[in-house]
Motif scaffolding. Structure first.
Motif, PDB file in Angstrom:
ATOM      1  N   SER A  90     -63.562 -13.244 -60.052  1.00  0.00           N
ATOM      2  CA  SER A  90     -64.663 -13.682 -59.201  1.00  0.00           C
ATOM      3  C   SER A  90     -64.830 -15.186 -59.311  1.00  0.00           C
ATOM      4  O   SER A  90     -64.433 -15.808 -60.301  1.00  0.00           O
ATOM      5  CB  SER A  90     -65.973 -12.975 -59.575  1.00  0.00           C
ATOM      6  OG  SER A  90     -66.398 -13.331 -60.868  1.00  0.00           O
ATOM      7  N   MET A 107     -57.638  -8.862 -56.928  1.00  0.00           N
ATOM      8  CA  MET A 107     -57.663  -8.521 -58.352  1.00  0.00           C
ATOM      9  C   MET A 107     -56.452  -7.678 -58.715  1.00  0.00           C
ATOM     10  O   MET A 107     -55.541  -7.507 -57.911  1.00  0.00           O
ATOM     11  CB  MET A 107     -58.980  -7.807 -58.675  1.00  0.00           C
ATOM     12  CG  MET A 107     -60.198  -8.662 -58.344  1.00  0.00           C
ATOM     13  SD  MET A 107     -61.767  -7.802 -58.528  1.00  0.00           S
ATOM     14  CE  MET A 107     -62.506  -8.134 -56.912  1.00  0.00           C
ATOM     15  N   ASN A 142     -57.958  -9.412 -64.697  1.00  0.00           N
ATOM     16  CA  ASN A 142     -57.699  -8.201 -63.941  1.00  0.00           C
ATOM     17  C   ASN A 142     -58.803  -7.978 -62.910  1.00  0.00           C
ATOM     18  O   ASN A 142     -58.554  -7.561 -61.787  1.00  0.00           O
ATOM     19  CB  ASN A 142     -57.596  -6.998 -64.875  1.00  0.00           C
ATOM     20  CG  ASN A 142     -57.163  -5.746 -64.152  1.00  0.00           C
ATOM     21  OD1 ASN A 142     -56.135  -5.733 -63.476  1.00  0.00           O
ATOM     22  ND2 ASN A 142     -57.948  -4.687 -64.267  1.00  0.00           N
ATOM     23  N   GLY A 143     -60.032  -8.279 -63.307  1.00  0.00           N
ATOM     24  CA  GLY A 143     -61.129  -8.454 -62.363  1.00  0.00           C
ATOM     25  C   GLY A 143     -61.306  -9.942 -62.149  1.00  0.00           C
ATOM     26  O   GLY A 143     -61.089 -10.730 -63.075  1.00  0.00           O
ATOM     27  N   HIS A 196     -69.304   2.273 -63.809  1.00  0.00           N
ATOM     28  CA  HIS A 196     -69.748   1.547 -64.988  1.00  0.00           C
ATOM     29  C   HIS A 196     -71.052   2.082 -65.586  1.00  0.00           C
ATOM     30  O   HIS A 196     -71.088   2.490 -66.742  1.00  0.00           O
ATOM     31  CB  HIS A 196     -69.918   0.055 -64.658  1.00  0.00           C
ATOM     32  CG  HIS A 196     -68.668  -0.620 -64.213  1.00  0.00           C
ATOM     33  ND1 HIS A 196     -68.306  -0.734 -62.885  1.00  0.00           N
ATOM     34  CD2 HIS A 196     -67.677  -1.214 -64.913  1.00  0.00           C
ATOM     35  CE1 HIS A 196     -67.152  -1.366 -62.792  1.00  0.00           C
ATOM     36  NE2 HIS A 196     -66.744  -1.671 -63.999  1.00  0.00           N
ATOM     37  N   HIS A 222     -69.717 -10.429 -63.441  1.00  0.00           N
ATOM     38  CA  HIS A 222     -69.157 -11.420 -64.360  1.00  0.00           C
ATOM     39  C   HIS A 222     -70.183 -12.500 -64.713  1.00  0.00           C
ATOM     40  O   HIS A 222     -69.821 -13.601 -65.142  1.00  0.00           O
ATOM     41  CB  HIS A 222     -67.902 -12.101 -63.789  1.00  0.00           C
ATOM     42  CG  HIS A 222     -66.705 -11.218 -63.688  1.00  0.00           C
ATOM     43  ND1 HIS A 222     -65.763 -11.356 -62.681  1.00  0.00           N
ATOM     44  CD2 HIS A 222     -66.283 -10.174 -64.440  1.00  0.00           C
ATOM     45  CE1 HIS A 222     -64.820 -10.454 -62.830  1.00  0.00           C
ATOM     46  NE2 HIS A 222     -65.123  -9.706 -63.893  1.00  0.00           N
ATOM     47  N   ASN A 272     -60.113   0.485 -54.985  1.00  0.00           N
ATOM     48  CA  ASN A 272     -60.316   0.150 -56.392  1.00  0.00           C
ATOM     49  C   ASN A 272     -59.078   0.344 -57.253  1.00  0.00           C
ATOM     50  O   ASN A 272     -58.911  -0.372 -58.246  1.00  0.00           O
ATOM     51  CB  ASN A 272     -61.458   0.991 -56.979  1.00  0.00           C
ATOM     52  CG  ASN A 272     -62.827   0.431 -56.655  1.00  0.00           C
ATOM     53  OD1 ASN A 272     -63.176  -0.664 -57.072  1.00  0.00           O
ATOM     54  ND2 ASN A 272     -63.606   1.183 -55.886  1.00  0.00           N
ATOM     55  N   THR A 325     -70.910  -4.477 -55.007  1.00  0.00           N
ATOM     56  CA  THR A 325     -70.078  -3.908 -56.065  1.00  0.00           C
ATOM     57  C   THR A 325     -69.079  -4.968 -56.523  1.00  0.00           C
ATOM     58  O   THR A 325     -68.941  -6.022 -55.888  1.00  0.00           O
ATOM     59  CB  THR A 325     -69.300  -2.681 -55.549  1.00  0.00           C
ATOM     60  OG1 THR A 325     -68.223  -3.135 -54.705  1.00  0.00           O
ATOM     61  CG2 THR A 325     -70.205  -1.734 -54.768  1.00  0.00           C
ATOM     62  N   PRO A 326     -68.351  -4.698 -57.606  1.00  0.00           N
ATOM     63  CA  PRO A 326     -67.316  -5.654 -58.045  1.00  0.00           C
ATOM     64  C   PRO A 326     -66.063  -5.645 -57.188  1.00  0.00           C
ATOM     65  O   PRO A 326     -65.047  -6.226 -57.565  1.00  0.00           O
ATOM     66  CB  PRO A 326     -66.994  -5.172 -59.471  1.00  0.00           C
ATOM     67  CG  PRO A 326     -68.120  -4.316 -59.885  1.00  0.00           C
ATOM     68  CD  PRO A 326     -68.588  -3.656 -58.621  1.00  0.00           C
ATOM     69  N   LEU A 327     -66.123  -5.018 -56.016  1.00  0.00           N
ATOM     70  CA  LEU A 327     -64.936  -4.882 -55.175  1.00  0.00           C
ATOM     71  C   LEU A 327     -64.739  -6.067 -54.242  1.00  0.00           C
ATOM     72  O   LEU A 327     -63.613  -6.397 -53.864  1.00  0.00           O
ATOM     73  CB  LEU A 327     -65.050  -3.586 -54.367  1.00  0.00           C
ATOM     74  CG  LEU A 327     -63.880  -3.167 -53.489  1.00  0.00           C
ATOM     75  CD1 LEU A 327     -62.604  -3.024 -54.306  1.00  0.00           C
ATOM     76  CD2 LEU A 327     -64.206  -1.845 -52.795  1.00  0.00           C
ATOM     77  N   MET A 357     -68.288 -11.712 -55.724  1.00  0.00           N
ATOM     78  CA  MET A 357     -68.521 -10.273 -55.772  1.00  0.00           C
ATOM     79  C   MET A 357     -69.870  -9.951 -55.137  1.00  0.00           C
ATOM     80  O   MET A 357     -70.778 -10.786 -55.146  1.00  0.00           O
ATOM     81  CB  MET A 357     -68.476  -9.762 -57.209  1.00  0.00           C
ATOM     82  CG  MET A 357     -67.061  -9.693 -57.774  1.00  0.00           C
ATOM     83  SD  MET A 357     -67.035  -9.094 -59.486  1.00  0.00           S
ATOM     84  CE  MET A 357     -65.286  -8.763 -59.689  1.00  0.00           C
ATOM     85  N   ARG A 375     -57.815  -4.096 -57.279  1.00  0.00           N
ATOM     86  CA  ARG A 375     -58.885  -4.082 -56.284  1.00  0.00           C
ATOM     87  C   ARG A 375     -58.554  -5.047 -55.155  1.00  0.00           C
ATOM     88  O   ARG A 375     -58.005  -6.120 -55.381  1.00  0.00           O
ATOM     89  CB  ARG A 375     -60.219  -4.450 -56.926  1.00  0.00           C
ATOM     90  CG  ARG A 375     -60.846  -3.313 -57.714  1.00  0.00           C
ATOM     91  CD  ARG A 375     -62.113  -3.756 -58.420  1.00  0.00           C
ATOM     92  NE  ARG A 375     -61.847  -4.146 -59.787  1.00  0.00           N
ATOM     93  CZ  ARG A 375     -62.743  -4.695 -60.595  1.00  0.00           C
ATOM     94  NH1 ARG A 375     -63.961  -4.935 -60.166  1.00  0.00           N
ATOM     95  NH2 ARG A 375     -62.431  -5.010 -61.829  1.00  0.00           N
TER      96      ARG A 375
END
Length: 393
Positions: free
Chosen positions: A211, A235, A208-209, A120, A177, A265, A228-230, A225, A238
């Motif tokens: 949290s 998701m 799609n993402g 990102h 988010h 990811n 990282t956003p993982l 999260m 992910r």
């Protein structure tokens, strides 16, 4: 005219919207994608709609394509009333806790944080540099996805690993988010007719993402999260939560770091479980009897319920549970699956309200539900415009 140009950039795309910040009215929007590929594409929607393919070698060329799209519909960029440009930046680390005017130092700091958000921040830095070059006479503001979560207490953001290693590498929970969780929790309070600083809310941003966030009186106190956003919920592609020992096992089995990155990811989540990453397609397959799709939805809902229960404990109960984003706003079946059997928490869904075709912010809980259950559409771009305008006046 006091309009904000809102930019949401990635490494290979730029989304943009031209917004009046006080009303949220959109005057134009668009997407430039496939930046850096032999042939890019722009889709612009303003007074007219048009799409075309063209070379877009870098982010500067992407902004030039945007400017040309405005001019092509008789709206040269200098006549649009743009008073500032608001940039969504995913990772602000612990250095940025509020919207920030971008100068050279801030831009370089955004780039340096790319180590924590390699998918990102580098692209967002390139977009900032290109936008500042093309629009040098207006202020540019960075609005950080992580900023809202900087109110989390140490016990919530600290990982139980060696302290010196964590400090050296910046390993802690940052959360993402945040722009969505902030605007949705505030709009939920408006819907209930109560001040946000009186409410305990659990916001479920499911797209799609995805949290979850525990919002205590307008402040984030925990979120799913992490560094990282993982981390967290299942998701589109992910994995969400996974035993770190499983990653060590895969490393010892021949996976490299880049292999794991691509696996977790890009080949996990709904996609990894079913072969498709769009929740609507997974639901359709499950309804048609596909067992893998059925299991994927059960895993997806189970993980949400896991965090919902945890945040009820963190908050000491909740005044509202709020569903938002594409899946949260549109899947009545998933909302029912998440809330099923939670009556003893005071959470009782109204089947008719939940299944209604109504759109917009609405109550879907039963009249006797002690916890309000809401659907509140998110609007990150309008929130970025509002925060940008508030900073630059």
């Amino acid at each position: 005219m006091n309009r904000i140009l809102v930019i949401n950039a990635g490494s290979s795309s730029i989304k943009y919207q031209l917004i009046e910040p006080e009303t949220g009215e959109r005057f134009a929007s668009g997407l430039v994608e496939r930046i850096g590929e032999p042939e890019g594409r722009i889709a612009h929607r303003g007074a007219h709609q048009n799409e075309r393919s063209l070379p877009v070698p870098d982010h500067t060329a992407a902004f030039e394509a945007m400017v040309a799209a405005f001019a092509g519909e008789g709206a040269p960029i200098d006549a649009l009333g743009i008073v500032a440009v608001g940039h969504r930046v995913v990772q602000g680390g612990d250095a940025f806790v509020e919207p920030t005017l971008i100068d050279d130092e801030v831009a370089e700091r955004i780039l340096s944080l790319g180590a924590l958000a390699p998918l990102h921040n580098p692209g967002q830095y390139q977009a900032v540099a290109a936008a500042r070059s093309l629009f040098p006479d207006v202020p540019h503001v960075a609005v950080f996805d992580t900023a809202f979560h900087q109110t989390m207490p140490e016990r919530a953001y600290t990982y139980a690993i060696d302290r010196s290693a964590a400090a050296e590498h910046g390993v802690r929970r940052y959360g993402f988010h945040g722009i969505s969780h902030q605007v949705v929790s505030r709009r939920a309070a408006d819907l209930l007719g109560r001040p946000v600083d009186e409410l305990r809310q659990i916001v479920l941003h499911l797209g799609n993402g995805a949290s979850a966030c525990a919002v205590d009186r307008g402040r984030s106190v925990d979120t799913s999260m992490g560094l990282t956003p993982l981390e967290g919920l299942v998701m589109g592609s992910r994995s969400g939560d996974i035993d770190p020992g499983a990653l060590l096992h895969l490393l010892r089995g021949g996976y490299g770091a880049d292999d794991l990155d691509r696996l977790l990811n890009g080949r996990s989540g709904l996609l990894g479980l079913t072969g498709v990453g769009d929740f609507r397609d997974v639901r359709a397959a499950a309804d048609a009897g596909d067992e893998a799709a059925r299991l994927a939805i059960e895993v997806y809902a189970h993980r949400i319920r896991h965090y919902l229960g945890a945040y009820l404990a963190v908050l000491g109960g909740a005044d509202a549970i709020v569903f938002t984003a594409g899946v949260g706003e549109n899947s009545a079946a998933l909302r029912a699956e998440v809330c099923a059997g939670l009556e003893w928490f005071g959470i009782r869904l109204d089947a008719e309200r939940n299944g209604s075709a109504e759109r917009g912010a609405r109550r879907i809980g039963a009249d006797d539900s002690r916890v309000e259950i809401l659907v509140v559409p998110t609007d990150e771009e309008a929130e970025i415009a509002r925060q940008t305008h508030r900073l630059v006046g």
